[in-house]
Design a protein around this motif. Structure first.
Motif, short mmCIF file in Angstrom:
data_model
loop_
_atom_site.label_atom_id
_atom_site.label_comp_id
_atom_site.label_asym_id
_atom_site.label_seq_id
_atom_site.Cartn_x
_atom_site.Cartn_y
_atom_site.Cartn_z
N ALA A 161 0.84 -1.19 0.00
CA ALA A 161 0.00 0.00 0.00
C ALA A 161 0.88 1.25 0.00
O ALA A 161 1.53 1.57 0.99
N VAL A 162 0.93 1.94 -1.14
CA VAL A 162 1.66 3.19 -1.24
C VAL A 162 0.78 4.21 -1.94
O VAL A 162 -0.14 3.86 -2.69
N ASP A 163 1.06 5.47 -1.66
CA ASP A 163 0.36 6.56 -2.35
C ASP A 163 0.79 6.54 -3.82
O ASP A 163 1.97 6.62 -4.13
N ALA A 164 -0.18 6.44 -4.72
CA ALA A 164 0.14 6.33 -6.14
C ALA A 164 0.83 7.57 -6.67
O ALA A 164 1.58 7.50 -7.66
N LEU A 165 0.62 8.72 -6.03
CA LEU A 165 1.21 9.97 -6.51
C LEU A 165 2.57 10.24 -5.89
O LEU A 165 3.49 10.68 -6.57
N SER A 166 2.71 9.97 -4.60
CA SER A 166 3.95 10.33 -3.90
C SER A 166 4.88 9.15 -3.68
O SER A 166 6.06 9.33 -3.38
N GLY A 167 4.36 7.93 -3.80
CA GLY A 167 5.19 6.75 -3.49
C GLY A 167 5.40 6.54 -2.01
O GLY A 167 6.21 5.71 -1.61
N GLN A 168 4.66 7.27 -1.17
CA GLN A 168 4.83 7.15 0.28
C GLN A 168 4.07 5.93 0.79
O GLN A 168 2.89 5.75 0.51
N PRO A 169 4.73 5.06 1.56
CA PRO A 169 4.05 3.88 2.09
C PRO A 169 3.01 4.24 3.14
O PRO A 169 3.14 5.24 3.85
N ASP A 170 2.00 3.40 3.24
CA ASP A 170 0.97 3.55 4.26
C ASP A 170 1.46 2.85 5.53
O ASP A 170 1.48 1.62 5.61
N LEU A 171 1.87 3.63 6.51
CA LEU A 171 2.45 3.09 7.74
C LEU A 171 1.51 3.20 8.94
O LEU A 171 1.92 2.92 10.06
N LYS A 172 0.29 3.59 8.71
CA LYS A 172 -0.62 3.86 9.82
C LYS A 172 -1.81 2.92 9.90
O LYS A 172 -2.59 3.00 10.85
N ARG A 173 -1.97 2.01 8.93
CA ARG A 173 -3.21 1.24 8.87
C ARG A 173 -2.93 -0.19 8.41
O ARG A 173 -3.48 -0.65 7.42
#
Length: 909
Positions: free
Chosen positions: A705-717
């Motif tokens: 799960a990563v943000d499609a725009l920023s490439g930032q991983p989802d680390l909270k859920r």
């Protein structure tokens, strides 16, 4: 100001015996960017340098304040003393080599890999711990001369969504305001930001404004963190629904006519599209309340407060960014500020607070894979401009691999050589197991670090000793665009060298000597400043051209300043005062936002795992883990659960729990607290293989799960299953030297005065522990064993000094640790202490501080409770007057208040 406890510095001061010298520098922790004055004093008797730190009253970020971590900086200087773990010399395959050999090997391996497989077969993974000058040289080498964009940074894990959100809305990666806005706003909304723990000095400034002028504070966060203490409202919304809340606010403000029609009409585009998306996502109050799991009254009160208050600052951090829809959430926040025209004026605007000391400085020089230096992108115009400025043969023409994709490419063999600088991705990246497998397969892994033994360093073929915080010279940029000098005040340990120097030397050996003639950080800074102004007519936000010709002397004395500082102008504290943005048409952009469902399915009985920071620790504890007082507040990795969830899973407060995800497993101590929303859990991010055998957070989070725009991983859920872990035995190990248990159960190590304390638990045999190098000739071992009850105790003595002890119990009943730690710290054992040693209890009445509450003044829970009762203390201010607790950084004040509340409840019971 509070002067942190003194500690021996790494030496090399050069002062006359007894003399002191002060150096103004910048704290290496969070993005607040606090100014620090380091004082080095040479002991006339030993010639040793001793270091103390205090806040710099002249620095605009902190005005003399420091948090608990900053106050303890002198404790955490990484030295090669008593097994301090410093990487002192270059190594190839674990063997010490000369710098010349190491540099030539790095250059040869990278050049050969490029020759055989092309420039995209190599990569750099860098860090917000680097100085801007380090970042600049690394980016120039990779994107300008190797000709690839495979340089990404651990800022991808914390700030990438904010970067993209700012660029989409504002046209540039630029925070509009300054910290002064915290003190002039009438309402500050904290969204996904535990300011009290993660940015304590900003929290102090905000609380001072509240006390002085009544600034209202609203906290939007699923957890009831210490930032909620003293706030006017707390919206404990469901995880991942921040954009629903702000879409609903956009709809509400428009319906109420609370818009700045002139600003919107003249200076923005996209209002109608954003409103249409918001109406579909959050059409009314009832829908917002239902989706966010809040009451309608809570939502209505928040909306009314925002609507009727002109001066509003919306502060957001990792709770927003570290999400697979982080970019959209950032834009939902920007949208409401655009609609109301609350930007570009004092006391208002969106405000992103960064996690690392130089996350912004790295982005100024193109540290992310999807950007070029000086706020340039990959347009033909920008790449041509950069090629001409650098006289570069092959400027990268397209973005490179972002962090998650970069390590996947290493695992697949697409990237065959990686250079990792000042970061520990084998812990911090999601799916740390995949990262470790990738590094194990990679033909060339180069690691530049201060520490020899890190989780990532264990995979290195070449290790390069980098200069540490006290030894580095250059600049950093904090969250409100202030550029500050970091100045060295200690000589480098061993053969350590600055990162910019290391990269420059490799570049020269790769054949690029003409472009890498830098001889000092000032040389790098001048080129960086000149590039920022090159063909920049004001359409690129970042410009410090006023300093393109700064002299060495003026660079040495450079005071903090905000960018931009254009040639012929003055530093600009606030952006967009003229309502001209950085899109081509100089207008801001509303962005349509639609809240997406959770990126991962939530199985029956699973909890949503949230990760984050602790008050007194930093990243993977390579620095803060050295400090006994910083380790005392939260001594073990601890899983926070709501009482309902704990009871349903059969886990008890203080017990152990097994945490299982699709990516891996962990063991952690349990803390039952109603600060958690039911259905969620919280686990801190800091523990590594050096400090625990079973709780590396990256092993629990998958990288799907990563943000499609920023490439930032989802680390909270991350969905996890929580189960009780019932050991056959529990134990603790106390020793002067560190040891690493090898059993499969639980263990967690922390620094204590004089040594190390490890808490252990497991099933099956107790691990065979003994002091390093111990044999019959080393000293005396005394034992007690009760096989029937499964208890045993052993102490190892060298002469009259306690060297180590091990206490094991099958029933979990172990003595307190405080008295034994005191024995370890002492020079020798008294007869009475020796006789009582295996009982684990002091022979006479001795005070036990208990768990530390105030790290700045080492005030423990037991002393705090006793003082409250004995002196009838009824407020945090009274506690501060009596014990000093809470009077320095203030981070412990919420906990002090909680203890006071419990004391009142006990009296009333």
């Amino acid at each position: 100001m509070f002067d942190g406890p003194e500690g021996d510095g790494p030496g090399g001061g050069g002062s006359a015996p007894g003399a002191s010298r002060d150096t103004r520098t910048t704290c290496p922790y969070c993005g607040v960017g606090c100014g620090v004055i380091a004082t080095v004093t040479t002991d006339p008797a030993t010639g040793q340098d001793r270091v103390s730190v205090r806040g710099d009253a002249d620095h605009p970020a902190n005005r003399g304040r420091l948090c608990s971590k900053g106050s303890a900086l002198a404790d955490t200087l990484v030295r090669d003393v008593d097994g301090g773990g410093r990487l002192l010399h270059p190594e190839i395959d674990g063997h010490r080599v000369t710098w010349e050999r190491a540099l030539a090997e790095v250059a040869t391996r990278f050049a050969d890999t490029i020759a055989q497989h092309g420039p995209d077969s190599v990569a750099f993974y860098v860090s917000g711990q680097l100085l801007t000058e380090d970042y600049y040289v690394a980016n120039k080498l990779m994107k300008g001369f190797i000709g690839a964009s495979n340089i990404d940074t651990n800022s991808r894990l914390c700030m990438a969504s904010s970067v993209v959100g700012h660029k989409r809305g504002l046209g540039a990666d630029a925070v509009p305001g300054s910290y002064a806005d915290f003190e002039t706003a009438d309402l500050v909304v904290l969204v996904g930001s535990n300011l009290a723990w993660c940015h304590p000095v900003l929290n102090q400034r905000l609380r001072a404004a509240k006390a002085a002028r009544g600034t209202r504070i609203i906290v939007v966060d699923p957890r009831r963190t210490d930032s909620v203490d003293g706030a006017d409202a707390h919206l404990a919304l469901a995880a991942g629904t921040d954009s629903v809340l702000f879409n609903g606010l956009l709809v509400h403000l428009h319906a109420r006519g609370a818009t700045d029609a002139v600003f919107v009409g003249r200076h923005t585009d996209g209002e109608e599209e954003a409103l249409a998306a918001a109406r579909a996502d959050a059409p009314d109050l009832a829908t917002v309340a239902r989706r966010c799991k809040l009451s309608e009254a809570e939502v209505a009160a928040f909306y009314a407060d925002f609507e009727t208050t002109e001066k509003v600052v919306t502060v957001y951090s990792q709770g927003v960014n570290q999400s697979s829809q982080g970019t959209d959430t950032v834009n939902s926040i920007l949208n409401v500020h655009f609609l109301t025209g609350r930007i570009g004026r004092p006391g208002m605007g969106p405000f992103s607070v960064t996690g690392q000391p130089n996350a912004m400085g790295g982005r100024e020089v193109g540290g992310l894979a999807n950007q070029l230096a000086a706020h340039m992108g990959f347009s033909a115009e920008d790449t041509n401009r950069l090629a001409r400025f650098w006289n570069a043969p092959r400027v990268a023409a397209q973005p490179g691999l972002k962090a998650v994709d970069l390590f996947r490419a290493i695992e697949r063999g697409r990237v065959k050589a990686v250079w990792i600088m000042a970061t520990n991705p084998a812990v911090s990246m999601p799916d740390a197991g995949r990262v470790r497998r990738a590094l194990a397969l990679c033909p060339t892994v180069v690691v530049s670090d201060c520490i020899r033994d890190t989780d990532t360093g264990r995979f290195a073929h070449i290790r390069l000793p980098a200069a540490g915080w006290s030894e580095k010279d250059g600049t950093v940029t904090n969250s409100d665009r202030n550029i500050s000098r970091q100045r060295a005040f200690c000589a480098p340990e061993g053969e350590a060298r600055p990162d910019w120097w290391i990269i420059t030397q490799v570049a020269r050996r790769m054949g690029f000597a003409d472009a890498f003639g830098f001889a000092s950080p000032a040389d790098v800074f001048r080129e960086h400043a000149a590039l920022s102004a090159f063909e920049n007519d004001g359409r690129r936000a970042f410009d410090i051209g006023a300093l393109a010709a700064v002299s060495d002397a003026d660079f040495d004395t450079l005071a903090p300043f905000p960018w931009p500082w254009r040639a012929g102008g003055q530093p600009q504290e606030r952006l967009f005062t003229d309502h001209r943005f950085f899109h081509e048409d100089r207008r801001a952009r509303f962005i349509p936002v639609t809240t997406r469902p959770l990126p991962r399915s939530l199985p029956d009985g699973a909890l949503l795992l949230n990760t984050g920071r602790l008050r007194d620790q930093w990243h993977t504890m390579t620095r803060t883990g050295l400090s006994a007082r910083l380790s005392a507040h939260a001594p073990e990795p601890c899983l926070d659960l709501h009482p309902i969830d704990a009871a349903a899973r059969g886990v008890a407060d203080g017990g152990l729990a097994r945490i299982v995800s699709t990516a891996g497993e962990a063991l952690a101590r349990v803390r039952v607290t109603d600060a958690q929303v039911p259905g969620t859990a919280f686990l801190p991010m800091h523990w590594t293989d050096a400090f625990t055998g079973s709780c590396v957070i990256g092993r629990l989070i998958d990288d799907d799960a990563v943000d499609a725009l920023s490439g930032q991983p989802d680390l909270k859920r991350m969905p996890v299953t929580v189960l009780p872990y019932e050991p056959d035995w529990t134990a603790f190990w106390l020793s002067r030297q560190p040891v690493t248990p090898t059993h499969d159960g639980y263990w967690a190590r922390r620094a204590v005065p004089g040594g190390h304390l490890i808490e252990l638990a497991g099933r099956g045999p107790v691990p065979d522990l003994a002091p390093a190098g111990w044999d019959a000739a080393s000293g005396t071992a005394i034992n007690f064993s009760d096989a029937a009850r499964g208890n045993r105790r052993t102490a190892w003595l060298r002469g009259d000094r306690l060297d180590a002890c091990l206490f094991v119990a099958a029933d979990g009943r172990l003595p307190g640790r405080a008295w034994l730690v005191g024995l370890l710290e002492g020079d020798g054992l008294a007869d009475a202490d020796r006789a009582a040693l295996l009982a684990g209890r002091a022979p006479g009445a001795r005070a036990d501080e208990g768990r530390i509450v105030c790290s700045c003044f080492s005030v423990g829970i037991n002393r705090l409770i006793a003082a409250i009762g004995d002196q009838s203390l009824t407020s945090a201010e009274a506690v501060g007057a009596a014990l000093k607790a809470g009077t320095n950084c203030g981070s412990c004040v919420p906990e002090i208040k909680e203890v006071l509340r419990h004391a009142v409840q006990r009296e009333m019971a």
